[in-house]
Design a protein around this motif. Structure first.
Motif, PDB file in Angstrom:
ATOM      1  N   SER A  19       0.796  -1.228   0.000  1.00 17.84           N
ATOM      2  CA  SER A  19       0.000   0.000   0.000  1.00 17.84           C
ATOM      3  C   SER A  19       0.828   1.276   0.000  1.00 17.84           C
ATOM      4  O   SER A  19       0.271   2.358   0.155  1.00 17.84           O
ATOM      5  CB  SER A  19      -0.920   0.024   1.238  1.00 17.84           C
ATOM      6  OG  SER A  19      -1.823  -1.050   1.212  1.00 17.84           O
ATOM      7  N   ALA A 378      -9.533   4.243   7.305  1.00 17.57           N
ATOM      8  CA  ALA A 378     -10.371   4.307   6.107  1.00 17.57           C
ATOM      9  C   ALA A 378     -11.637   3.485   6.302  1.00 17.57           C
ATOM     10  O   ALA A 378     -11.652   2.502   7.048  1.00 17.57           O
ATOM     11  CB  ALA A 378      -9.597   3.798   4.896  1.00 17.57           C
ATOM     12  N   VAL A 380     -13.854   0.916   4.613  1.00 16.27           N
ATOM     13  CA  VAL A 380     -13.816  -0.046   3.514  1.00 16.27           C
ATOM     14  C   VAL A 380     -15.116  -0.843   3.522  1.00 16.27           C
ATOM     15  O   VAL A 380     -15.459  -1.482   4.525  1.00 16.27           O
ATOM     16  CB  VAL A 380     -12.604  -0.996   3.646  1.00 16.27           C
ATOM     17  CG1 VAL A 380     -12.562  -1.961   2.460  1.00 16.27           C
ATOM     18  CG2 VAL A 380     -11.302  -0.199   3.737  1.00 16.27           C
ATOM     19  N   ASP A 384     -15.503  -4.628  -0.717  1.00 18.04           N
ATOM     20  CA  ASP A 384     -14.118  -4.312  -1.065  1.00 18.04           C
ATOM     21  C   ASP A 384     -13.098  -4.960  -0.129  1.00 18.04           C
ATOM     22  O   ASP A 384     -11.892  -4.835  -0.347  1.00 18.04           O
ATOM     23  CB  ASP A 384     -13.903  -2.788  -1.043  1.00 18.04           C
ATOM     24  CG  ASP A 384     -14.657  -2.074  -2.150  1.00 18.04           C
ATOM     25  OD1 ASP A 384     -14.738  -2.636  -3.249  1.00 18.04           O
ATOM     26  OD2 ASP A 384     -15.173  -0.956  -1.910  1.00 18.04           O
ATOM     27  N   ASP A 401      -8.242  -4.034   6.970  1.00 21.49           N
ATOM     28  CA  ASP A 401      -8.084  -3.302   5.717  1.00 21.49           C
ATOM     29  C   ASP A 401      -8.155  -1.793   5.898  1.00 21.49           C
ATOM     30  O   ASP A 401      -7.569  -1.047   5.104  1.00 21.49           O
ATOM     31  CB  ASP A 401      -9.154  -3.744   4.707  1.00 21.49           C
ATOM     32  CG  ASP A 401      -8.882  -5.129   4.145  1.00 21.49           C
ATOM     33  OD1 ASP A 401      -7.709  -5.546   4.141  1.00 21.49           O
ATOM     34  OD2 ASP A 401      -9.844  -5.803   3.722  1.00 21.49           O
ATOM     35  N   ARG A 404      -4.848  -0.317   6.001  1.00 20.76           N
ATOM     36  CA  ARG A 404      -3.944  -0.801   4.954  1.00 20.76           C
ATOM     37  C   ARG A 404      -4.229  -0.180   3.583  1.00 20.76           C
ATOM     38  O   ARG A 404      -3.640  -0.584   2.590  1.00 20.76           O
ATOM     39  CB  ARG A 404      -4.051  -2.325   4.846  1.00 20.76           C
ATOM     40  CG  ARG A 404      -3.621  -3.069   6.094  1.00 20.76           C
ATOM     41  CD  ARG A 404      -3.822  -4.569   5.938  1.00 20.76           C
ATOM     42  NE  ARG A 404      -3.311  -5.313   7.089  1.00 20.76           N
ATOM     43  CZ  ARG A 404      -3.287  -6.633   7.183  1.00 20.76           C
ATOM     44  NH1 ARG A 404      -3.753  -7.372   6.178  1.00 20.76           N
ATOM     45  NH2 ARG A 404      -2.803  -7.228   8.256  1.00 20.76           N
ATOM     46  N   THR A 405      -5.143   0.771   3.509  1.00 23.38           N
ATOM     47  CA  THR A 405      -5.462   1.379   2.223  1.00 23.38           C
ATOM     48  C   THR A 405      -4.287   2.208   1.715  1.00 23.38           C
ATOM     49  O   THR A 405      -3.358   2.517   2.466  1.00 23.38           O
ATOM     50  CB  THR A 405      -6.718   2.264   2.341  1.00 23.38           C
ATOM     51  OG1 THR A 405      -6.500   3.240   3.372  1.00 23.38           O
ATOM     52  CG2 THR A 405      -7.941   1.432   2.672  1.00 23.38           C
ATOM     53  N   SER A 423      -6.599   0.163  -7.660  1.00 19.97           N
ATOM     54  CA  SER A 423      -5.690  -0.301  -6.620  1.00 19.97           C
ATOM     55  C   SER A 423      -6.323  -1.426  -5.815  1.00 19.97           C
ATOM     56  O   SER A 423      -7.540  -1.578  -5.765  1.00 19.97           O
ATOM     57  CB  SER A 423      -5.291   0.857  -5.699  1.00 19.97           C
ATOM     58  OG  SER A 423      -6.424   1.449  -5.112  1.00 19.97           O
ATOM     59  N   LEU A 425      -6.832  -2.053  -2.722  1.00 23.98           N
ATOM     60  CA  LEU A 425      -7.866  -1.548  -1.832  1.00 23.98           C
ATOM     61  C   LEU A 425      -8.213  -0.142  -2.305  1.00 23.98           C
ATOM     62  O   LEU A 425      -7.324   0.595  -2.771  1.00 23.98           O
ATOM     63  CB  LEU A 425      -7.382  -1.492  -0.378  1.00 23.98           C
ATOM     64  CG  LEU A 425      -7.428  -2.775   0.451  1.00 23.98           C
ATOM     65  CD1 LEU A 425      -6.778  -2.559   1.812  1.00 23.98           C
ATOM     66  CD2 LEU A 425      -8.865  -3.278   0.641  1.00 23.98           C
ATOM     67  N   PRO A 426      -9.464   0.275  -2.187  1.00 24.42           N
ATOM     68  CA  PRO A 426      -9.825   1.596  -2.696  1.00 24.42           C
ATOM     69  C   PRO A 426      -9.176   2.719  -1.890  1.00 24.42           C
ATOM     70  O   PRO A 426      -9.125   2.650  -0.660  1.00 24.42           O
ATOM     71  CB  PRO A 426     -11.352   1.627  -2.546  1.00 24.42           C
ATOM     72  CG  PRO A 426     -11.666   0.603  -1.496  1.00 24.42           C
ATOM     73  CD  PRO A 426     -10.622  -0.461  -1.644  1.00 24.42           C
ATOM     74  N   PRO A 427      -8.648   3.755  -2.573  1.00 25.22           N
ATOM     75  CA  PRO A 427      -8.125   4.921  -1.854  1.00 25.22           C
ATOM     76  C   PRO A 427      -9.233   5.577  -1.037  1.00 25.22           C
ATOM     77  O   PRO A 427     -10.397   5.597  -1.458  1.00 25.22           O
ATOM     78  CB  PRO A 427      -7.640   5.849  -2.979  1.00 25.22           C
ATOM     79  CG  PRO A 427      -7.456   4.963  -4.165  1.00 25.22           C
ATOM     80  CD  PRO A 427      -8.492   3.886  -4.036  1.00 25.22           C
ATOM     81  N   GLU A 428      -8.871   6.082   0.132  1.00 25.85           N
ATOM     82  CA  GLU A 428      -9.839   6.719   1.022  1.00 25.85           C
ATOM     83  C   GLU A 428      -9.967   8.205   0.662  1.00 25.85           C
ATOM     84  O   GLU A 428      -8.987   8.962   0.724  1.00 25.85           O
ATOM     85  CB  GLU A 428      -9.394   6.560   2.476  1.00 25.85           C
ATOM     86  CG  GLU A 428     -10.181   7.356   3.501  1.00 25.85           C
ATOM     87  CD  GLU A 428     -11.660   7.035   3.496  1.00 25.85           C
ATOM     88  OE1 GLU A 428     -12.461   7.991   3.418  1.00 25.85           O
ATOM     89  OE2 GLU A 428     -12.010   5.839   3.561  1.00 25.85           O
TER      90      GLU A 428
END
Length: 531
Positions: A19, A378, A380, A384, A401, A404-405, A423, A425-428
């Motif tokens: 990440s 974040a 999530v 996701d 998670d 870990r974003t 990515s 994991l989705p960006p916050e």
């Protein structure tokens, strides 16, 4: 001259490579991404980076299930990339610490593939195998952290094997000397490549009771496994037969003896256990086992001043000649910027106060990536989620998670993490305005505070090597003294919502912060030199 004790009081920065920064557009961070950000890391004034696992793995637990201890997973790059990372980090006076996961491997590791073939092969006893009870059930009541029994039936050997985590993460049998030797050989491999030390995953979980005695009930808070959600059945047992065995001490001595052949190398052990501080002391005392260790006492949801003060006091009282490593966030816990600022009138200033607390304790502080930006946890969505821990225990426990974003590099939707548009994991979105680019050069920002405070810390040896004495025994203002042969410093950090009159605690010269009519304002830091 080389400072072989550089780790005492060094500032470590944890990188979760997946990440941190994607260099090739596949949506996953990698080693070249870390290399591209070495200038940023050096400008934080830190001393070392710690890399979470980047080894060959099927990624069922995102690298903590290793299938080859001596190679880099292709998603992160190559061994040549890692050698380049070491060389370029060292050129910037940054030490490199890597994760070592010795407790267990992936079920795809060659060792386990051989071990499970039959009961007579060369690696038959490298893992923990046991016969079923007469009724076919597991050999005892031990539980896995990730849910259910700690035993999985294997049809090839017609036995159960033990796994403290996923069923695809079989535990190594440390009672087998040959398995120990193989583990030490992997450590030597990375030391020869030039790493400066190891962060040892679940270092208290290497050995088990060979009699396979049932665990008892965790009938008091002192016996609860630190950091495990109450919704997890694992929290109901006192796991003294499953981990925290005294046998561990002899292996840690073997490991330390190996590291002594590489002057300047170090170890920091992760200890998750009831009364973790006692194990910290046991594992670090005497100079013949671990160099440093940390527990989860500051990684939970408790952040009231009395709890912080009493916890840190106990660390100092129990460790004797041992050395602690402190962190407020990591890749397994809700980010401190969220945990410690609930019901807070000024979150940004409290985050700075938290960092100041971390950076002024006796010990080695560890900052988790994004903590220097004040990134919150974040959000999530379930669809996701990637973490098997969160998927298993959703919604009471949302997994790991959220911390870990992707790292926030730029103020745009992809956070400057990857140009893939997809990515892992989705960006916050809430991290955009807190990105490194947004905070760079802004004097009031958390990033600039972190850079400046670490630089300030380096100028005062008492904050690095000095003894610690608590001066306040209660109240919202934490006040303590750091002292060595060169200087005496008083640190005051107000964790309350009201101004606090320092009175007789005030020293002769303010070297950080300011007072207002003799009072320290809420979430402010004042540091004095004194006679």
């Amino acid at each position: 001259m080389q400072n072989n004790d550089w780790w005492r009081g060094a500032v470590i920065y944890q990188i979760y490579p997946r990440s941190f920064k994607d260099s090739n557009g596949d949506g996953i961070g990698d080693l070249k991404g870390v290399i591209s950000k070495l200038d940023y890391l050096a400008n934080l004034n830190i001393d070392a980076i710690w890399l979470s696992p980047f080894f060959t793995s099927p990624m069922k637990d995102f690298g903590y299930d290793i299938s080859d201890y001596k190679d880099v997973d292709p998603m992160f790059g190559t061994l040549s990339d890692f050698k380049e990372l070491i060389d370029k980090a060292h050129a910037k006076n940054l030490k490199v610490i890597i994760d070592q996961v010795y407790s267990h491997t992936s079920d795809q590791h060659a060792w386990f593939k051989e071990s499970r073939k039959d009961k007579t092969n060369d690696k038959a006893d490298w893992y923990i195998w046991a016969e079923a009870k007469p009724d076919g059930t597991p050999p005892n009541n031990w539980l896995s952290l990730f849910g259910g029994s700690a035993w999985q039936w294997d049809t090839a050997r017609q036995q159960y094997y033990m796994h403290n985590f996923l069923t695809s993460q079989p535990d190594i049998n440390f009672h087998c000397v040959a398995a120990q030797d193989a583990i030490l050989d992997t450590a030597k491999f990375w030391l020869e490549l030039g790493v400066d030390g190891f962060r040892l995953d679940v270092v208290n979980m290497y050995f088990h009771d060979v009699e396979l005695t049932d665990n008892g009930v965790a009938d008091s808070p002192e016996k609860q496994f630190v950091g495990v959600d109450p919704a997890n059945p694992f929290s109901k047992q006192f796991h003294i037969h499953q981990m925290c065995r005294d046998d561990n001490l002899e292996f840690l001595k073997r490991l330390r003896k190996l590291l002594n052949n590489y002057p300047g190398s170090t170890t920091v052990g992760e200890i998750g256990a009831p009364d973790g501080m006692s194990y910290m002391a046991q594992y670090t005392e005497g100079g013949d086992k671990l160099h440093m260790a940390y527990t989860f006492e500051l990684l939970n949801d408790r952040c009231e001043p009395d709890y912080i003060r009493n916890t840190l006091k106990r660390v100092n009282e129990k460790l004797s000649d041992g050395w602690p490593c402190f962190s407020l966030s990591n890749h397994d816990t809700v980010r401190s910027a969220t945990r410690w600022t609930r019901n807070c009138s000024n979150p940004e200033e409290k985050i700075k106060a938290m960092l100041a607390l971390l950076l002024t304790q006796r010990g080695t502080p560890c900052i988790y990536q994004g903590e220097e930006l004040g990134l919150p946890e974040a959000n999530v969505a379930f669809e996701d989620l990637q973490d098997p821990f969160g998927i298993e225990f959703w919604p009471e426990f949302k997994g790991r998670d959220g911390c870990r974003t992707p790292m926030a590099w730029e103020n745009k939707s992809d956070l400057g993490f990857s140009n893939s548009g997809n990515s892992w994991l989705p960006p916050e979105a809430a991290h955009q305005a807190l990105s490194a680019a947004s905070q760079d050069g802004v004097k009031s920002s958390t990033l600039e505070f972190t850079r400046e405070f670490i630089a300030f810390r380096k100028q005062h040896s008492a904050l690095i090597s000095g003894k610690l004495e608590w001066l306040s025994n209660g109240g919202d203002c934490l006040i303590y003294q750091r002292q060595n042969d060169n200087e005496k410093i008083i640190v005051a950090i107000n964790f309350g919502e009201q101004a606090f009159d320092l009175g007789s605690y005030a020293g002769s010269e303010i070297i950080w912060g300011e007072l207002s009519s003799g009072k320290i304002n809420p979430y402010q830091i004042v540091i004095f030199k004194t006679e």
